[in-house]
Design a protein around this motif. Structure first.
Motif, PDB file in Angstrom:
ATOM      1  N   GLU A 110       0.846  -1.190   0.000  1.00 38.05           N
ATOM      2  CA  GLU A 110       0.000   0.000   0.000  1.00 38.05           C
ATOM      3  C   GLU A 110       0.880   1.239   0.000  1.00 38.05           C
ATOM      4  O   GLU A 110       1.826   1.333   0.795  1.00 38.05           O
ATOM      5  N   ILE A 111       0.569   2.208  -0.870  1.00 36.91           N
ATOM      6  CA  ILE A 111       1.454   3.360  -1.009  1.00 36.91           C
ATOM      7  C   ILE A 111       0.878   4.600  -0.348  1.00 36.91           C
ATOM      8  O   ILE A 111      -0.336   4.762  -0.214  1.00 36.91           O
ATOM      9  N   GLY A 112       1.800   5.487   0.057  1.00 33.84           N
ATOM     10  CA  GLY A 112       1.438   6.797   0.560  1.00 33.84           C
ATOM     11  C   GLY A 112       1.251   7.775  -0.584  1.00 33.84           C
ATOM     12  O   GLY A 112       1.506   7.454  -1.756  1.00 33.84           O
ATOM     13  N   PRO A 113       0.857   9.004  -0.269  1.00 34.79           N
ATOM     14  CA  PRO A 113       0.528   9.979  -1.315  1.00 34.79           C
ATOM     15  C   PRO A 113       1.657  10.268  -2.292  1.00 34.79           C
ATOM     16  O   PRO A 113       1.393  10.537  -3.467  1.00 34.79           O
ATOM     17  N   ASP A 114       2.917  10.257  -1.824  1.00 39.39           N
ATOM     18  CA  ASP A 114       4.001  10.574  -2.764  1.00 39.39           C
ATOM     19  C   ASP A 114       4.906   9.382  -3.026  1.00 39.39           C
ATOM     20  O   ASP A 114       6.049   9.535  -3.430  1.00 39.39           O
ATOM     21  N   GLU A 115       4.384   8.176  -2.851  1.00 41.71           N
ATOM     22  CA  GLU A 115       5.147   6.966  -3.143  1.00 41.71           C
ATOM     23  C   GLU A 115       4.726   6.367  -4.485  1.00 41.71           C
ATOM     24  O   GLU A 115       3.665   6.686  -5.028  1.00 41.71           O
ATOM     25  N   VAL A 116       5.579   5.486  -4.986  1.00 41.71           N
ATOM     26  CA  VAL A 116       5.321   4.758  -6.232  1.00 41.71           C
ATOM     27  C   VAL A 116       5.539   3.273  -5.952  1.00 41.71           C
ATOM     28  O   VAL A 116       6.530   2.897  -5.323  1.00 41.71           O
ATOM     29  N   ARG A 117       4.613   2.439  -6.417  1.00 38.66           N
ATOM     30  CA  ARG A 117       4.793   0.988  -6.281  1.00 38.66           C
ATOM     31  C   ARG A 117       5.226   0.401  -7.622  1.00 38.66           C
ATOM     32  O   ARG A 117       4.639   0.703  -8.667  1.00 38.66           O
ATOM     33  N   ILE A 118       6.242  -0.443  -7.561  1.00 38.36           N
ATOM     34  CA  ILE A 118       6.803  -1.111  -8.736  1.00 38.36           C
ATOM     35  C   ILE A 118       6.514  -2.608  -8.647  1.00 38.36           C
ATOM     36  O   ILE A 118       6.721  -3.218  -7.589  1.00 38.36           O
ATOM     37  N   ARG A 119       6.048  -3.197  -9.744  1.00 38.54           N
ATOM     38  CA  ARG A 119       5.987  -4.658  -9.844  1.00 38.54           C
ATOM     39  C   ARG A 119       7.361  -5.142 -10.296  1.00 38.54           C
ATOM     40  O   ARG A 119       7.792  -4.880 -11.419  1.00 38.54           O
ATOM     41  N   VAL A 120       8.045  -5.840  -9.435  1.00 46.04           N
ATOM     42  CA  VAL A 120       9.439  -6.219  -9.673  1.00 46.04           C
ATOM     43  C   VAL A 120       9.525  -7.292 -10.756  1.00 46.04           C
ATOM     44  O   VAL A 120       8.738  -8.241 -10.785  1.00 46.04           O
ATOM     45  N   ARG A 121      10.490  -7.128 -11.646  1.00 46.85           N
ATOM     46  CA  ARG A 121      10.802  -8.147 -12.654  1.00 46.85           C
ATOM     47  C   ARG A 121      12.180  -8.768 -12.446  1.00 46.85           C
ATOM     48  O   ARG A 121      12.384  -9.947 -12.699  1.00 46.85           O
ATOM     49  N   ARG A 122      13.148  -7.956 -12.043  1.00 40.65           N
ATOM     50  CA  ARG A 122      14.522  -8.456 -11.949  1.00 40.65           C
ATOM     51  C   ARG A 122      15.302  -7.601 -10.959  1.00 40.65           C
ATOM     52  O   ARG A 122      15.214  -6.375 -10.974  1.00 40.65           O
ATOM     53  N   LEU A 123      16.061  -8.269 -10.108  1.00 39.07           N
ATOM     54  CA  LEU A 123      17.013  -7.594  -9.236  1.00 39.07           C
ATOM     55  C   LEU A 123      18.404  -7.718  -9.834  1.00 39.07           C
ATOM     56  O   LEU A 123      18.708  -8.676 -10.543  1.00 39.07           O
ATOM     57  N   ASN A 124      19.254  -6.741  -9.526  1.00 36.00           N
ATOM     58  CA  ASN A 124      20.674  -6.832  -9.863  1.00 36.00           C
ATOM     59  C   ASN A 124      21.445  -6.661  -8.562  1.00 36.00           C
ATOM     60  O   ASN A 124      21.532  -5.558  -8.028  1.00 36.00           O
ATOM     61  N   LEU A 125      21.945  -7.760  -8.013  1.00 39.37           N
ATOM     62  CA  LEU A 125      22.731  -7.676  -6.783  1.00 39.37           C
ATOM     63  C   LEU A 125      24.075  -7.027  -7.091  1.00 39.37           C
ATOM     64  O   LEU A 125      24.701  -7.338  -8.102  1.00 39.37           O
ATOM     65  N   ASP A 126      24.506  -6.126  -6.213  1.00 46.01           N
ATOM     66  CA  ASP A 126      25.794  -5.495  -6.480  1.00 46.01           C
ATOM     67  C   ASP A 126      26.903  -6.542  -6.354  1.00 46.01           C
ATOM     68  O   ASP A 126      26.762  -7.558  -5.669  1.00 46.01           O
ATOM     69  N   ALA A 127      28.004  -6.271  -7.042  1.00 46.15           N
ATOM     70  CA  ALA A 127      29.050  -7.284  -7.191  1.00 46.15           C
ATOM     71  C   ALA A 127      29.651  -7.709  -5.861  1.00 46.15           C
ATOM     72  O   ALA A 127      29.915  -8.897  -5.638  1.00 46.15           O
ATOM     73  N   ALA A 128      29.867  -6.756  -4.941  1.00 44.18           N
ATOM     74  CA  ALA A 128      30.474  -7.101  -3.657  1.00 44.18           C
ATOM     75  C   ALA A 128      29.549  -8.003  -2.850  1.00 44.18           C
ATOM     76  O   ALA A 128      29.984  -8.972  -2.217  1.00 44.18           O
ATOM     77  N   SER A 129      28.261  -7.697  -2.864  1.00 43.78           N
ATOM     78  CA  SER A 129      27.296  -8.497  -2.119  1.00 43.78           C
ATOM     79  C   SER A 129      27.205  -9.911  -2.694  1.00 43.78           C
ATOM     80  O   SER A 129      27.231 -10.900  -1.945  1.00 43.78           O
ATOM     81  N   TYR A 130      27.091 -10.014  -4.021  1.00 45.71           N
ATOM     82  CA  TYR A 130      26.970 -11.337  -4.608  1.00 45.71           C
ATOM     83  C   TYR A 130      28.239 -12.161  -4.364  1.00 45.71           C
ATOM     84  O   TYR A 130      28.161 -13.356  -4.048  1.00 45.71           O
ATOM     85  N   ARG A 131      29.398 -11.533  -4.497  1.00 42.23           N
ATOM     86  CA  ARG A 131      30.641 -12.274  -4.260  1.00 42.23           C
ATOM     87  C   ARG A 131      30.679 -12.814  -2.828  1.00 42.23           C
ATOM     88  O   ARG A 131      31.046 -13.967  -2.598  1.00 42.23           O
ATOM     89  N   GLN A 132      30.295 -11.996  -1.863  1.00 38.33           N
ATOM     90  CA  GLN A 132      30.307 -12.445  -0.467  1.00 38.33           C
ATOM     91  C   GLN A 132      29.380 -13.637  -0.257  1.00 38.33           C
ATOM     92  O   GLN A 132      29.747 -14.630   0.391  1.00 38.33           O
ATOM     93  N   LEU A 133      28.190 -13.564  -0.832  1.00 40.16           N
ATOM     94  CA  LEU A 133      27.235 -14.660  -0.687  1.00 40.16           C
ATOM     95  C   LEU A 133      27.740 -15.918  -1.382  1.00 40.16           C
ATOM     96  O   LEU A 133      27.631 -17.029  -0.842  1.00 40.16           O
ATOM     97  N   ALA A 134      28.295 -15.766  -2.582  1.00 35.12           N
ATOM     98  CA  ALA A 134      28.785 -16.919  -3.323  1.00 35.12           C
ATOM     99  C   ALA A 134      29.942 -17.591  -2.595  1.00 35.12           C
ATOM    100  O   ALA A 134      30.036 -18.824  -2.541  1.00 35.12           O
ATOM    101  N   GLU A 135      30.847 -16.771  -2.020  1.00 36.26           N
ATOM    102  CA  GLU A 135      31.979 -17.351  -1.292  1.00 36.26           C
ATOM    103  C   GLU A 135      31.514 -18.010   0.000  1.00 36.26           C
ATOM    104  O   GLU A 135      31.987 -19.099   0.364  1.00 36.26           O
ATOM    105  N   LYS A 136      30.572 -17.394   0.700  1.00 40.20           N
ATOM    106  CA  LYS A 136      30.063 -17.969   1.946  1.00 40.20           C
ATOM    107  C   LYS A 136      29.452 -19.342   1.704  1.00 40.20           C
ATOM    108  O   LYS A 136      29.640 -20.273   2.495  1.00 40.20           O
ATOM    109  N   HIS A 137      28.725 -19.492   0.590  1.00 39.81           N
ATOM    110  CA  HIS A 137      28.013 -20.743   0.318  1.00 39.81           C
ATOM    111  C   HIS A 137      28.730 -21.610  -0.710  1.00 39.81           C
ATOM    112  O   HIS A 137      28.135 -22.547  -1.247  1.00 39.81           O
ATOM    113  N   ALA A 138      29.992 -21.286  -0.982  1.00 39.49           N
ATOM    114  CA  ALA A 138      30.831 -22.091  -1.885  1.00 39.49           C
ATOM    115  C   ALA A 138      30.152 -22.351  -3.223  1.00 39.49           C
ATOM    116  O   ALA A 138      30.228 -23.444  -3.785  1.00 39.49           O
ATOM    117  N   GLY A 139      29.484 -21.322  -3.743  1.00 43.73           N
ATOM    118  CA  GLY A 139      28.860 -21.433  -5.053  1.00 43.73           C
ATOM    119  C   GLY A 139      27.592 -22.258  -5.097  1.00 43.73           C
ATOM    120  O   GLY A 139      27.107 -22.585  -6.189  1.00 43.73           O
TER     121      GLY A 139
END
Length: 338
Positions: free
Chosen positions: A28-57
């Protein structure tokens, strides 16, 4: 001015959404908010690398942790790296007081970090194998009055536009810094074969700078040689300060760090000439290490945090992609590899 999203902060009270531990991601949005129907996320490179290394791929484990982070925090805010990424989706509803230049049905990219974007995932990321930074997703996201959003260009595939928008602050800021010198300069880019690195090299060359790139492998060197974006290319581990300084050679006027691993601060400082500028464009940067390292090295350098926003940055980056086919080829190869 538009709201900054304080009403979405659940804890702790009194902080802005980026600093919050948990946000209200209800659709539910407020008067000056916008709601987006998500299609795709792009994880930043540092975050994805950390997750991939933590879980060994292990893609399933990576996917499960991303779902857990979003469910717990109401946003994609990696608690280890402190970073997030961005997303693309379709505008679903626009509040009557929203100042954002979008309308329902627009396919857009959020040009603000997922670390401050209220996010709800409804499909368990079932379409993602966990093995790439780009994440097919269904759900909703909320933008505030002070958010930044861009309608995706018609001439680029959405995945390509998302990859460019994710790093569009780096080339725009580099261009601004180069032009501020008012004389010919040399720009060294650590991580020059990556997304932000290749766009930064293209921006530096377009601004008339001599370009040097430091990459981590022969494969990256060969890809960058084929692209022709750098006047000089050297192989070195960006975490090894002495090796980086030797690879760059004569210290650069401007050094840009585009490497998604920790420990690159001191090499960048050593590679920069007295009176020069270091731009840190990596969420893996330790800013205490940078500040104290420069002090310990008696380095007279200006250090800038690339905050991801420069007016006109999205248009600038897309323009580079259109004008420099070699950059587009590097991006397309990376997306295909993912």
């Amino acid at each position: 001015m538009g709201s900054v999203g304080l009403g979405r902060v659940l804890e702790p009270a009194g902080v802005l959404p980026q600093a919050a531990w948990r946000l209200d991601a209800s659709p539910e949005i407020g008067p000056d908010e916008v709601r987006i129907r998500v299609r795709r996320l792009n994880l930043d490179a540092a975050s994805y690398r950390q997750l991939a290394e933590k879980h060994a791929g292990d893609g399933a484990a990576i996917r499960a942790e991303v779902c857990e982070i979003v469910a717990t925090r109401g946003k994609m805010h990696n608690p280890v790296t402190g970073s997030g990424g961005m997303l693309i989706g379709v505008v679903d509803e626009v509040g009557p007081g929203s100042p954002l230049p979008v309308k329902p049905g627009d396919l857009v990219a959020t040009l603000v970090s997922l670390t401050l974007t209220p996010l709800r995932i409804t499909d368990g990321l079932a379409g993602w194998d966990g093995l790439s930074e780009q994440v097919p997703a269904e759900g909703t996201a909320i933008l505030f009055g002070r958010s930044i959003v861009g309608v995706l260009p018609d001439d680029l595939p959405p995945e390509l536009a998302l990859a460019v928008y994710d790093v569009c602050g780096a080339p725009a800021l580099t261009d601004r810094v180069i032009r501020g010198y008012g004389r010919p300069v040399t720009v060294a880019v650590l991580g020059g074969a990556g997304k932000s690195g290749s766009l930064t090299l293209a921006a530096a060359r377009a601004a008339g700078a001599r370009t040097r790139a430091v990459v981590v492998s022969a494969a990256e060197r060969d890809a960058l040689l084929a692209a022709g974006l750098a006047d000089e290319i050297a192989i070195a581990d960006a975490r090894d300060p002495v090796a980086v300084a030797a690879a760059v050679g004569e210290p650069a006027d401007i050094t840009v760090v585009c490497v998604d691993v920790p420990g690159c601060e001191h090499g960048a400082i050593l590679a920069t000439a007295p009176g020069g500028t270091v731009i840190f464009f990596s969420m893996a940067t330790s800013f205490p290490a940078a500040a104290l390292g420069a002090e310990g090295l008696a380095a007279d350098v200006t250090m800038l945090i690339g905050n991801g926003y420069v007016p006109g940055h999205a248009e600038f980056a897309v323009g580079l992609l259109r004008r420099v086919p070699e950059v587009r080829a590097l991006f397309e190869a990376r997306i295909a590899g993912d």
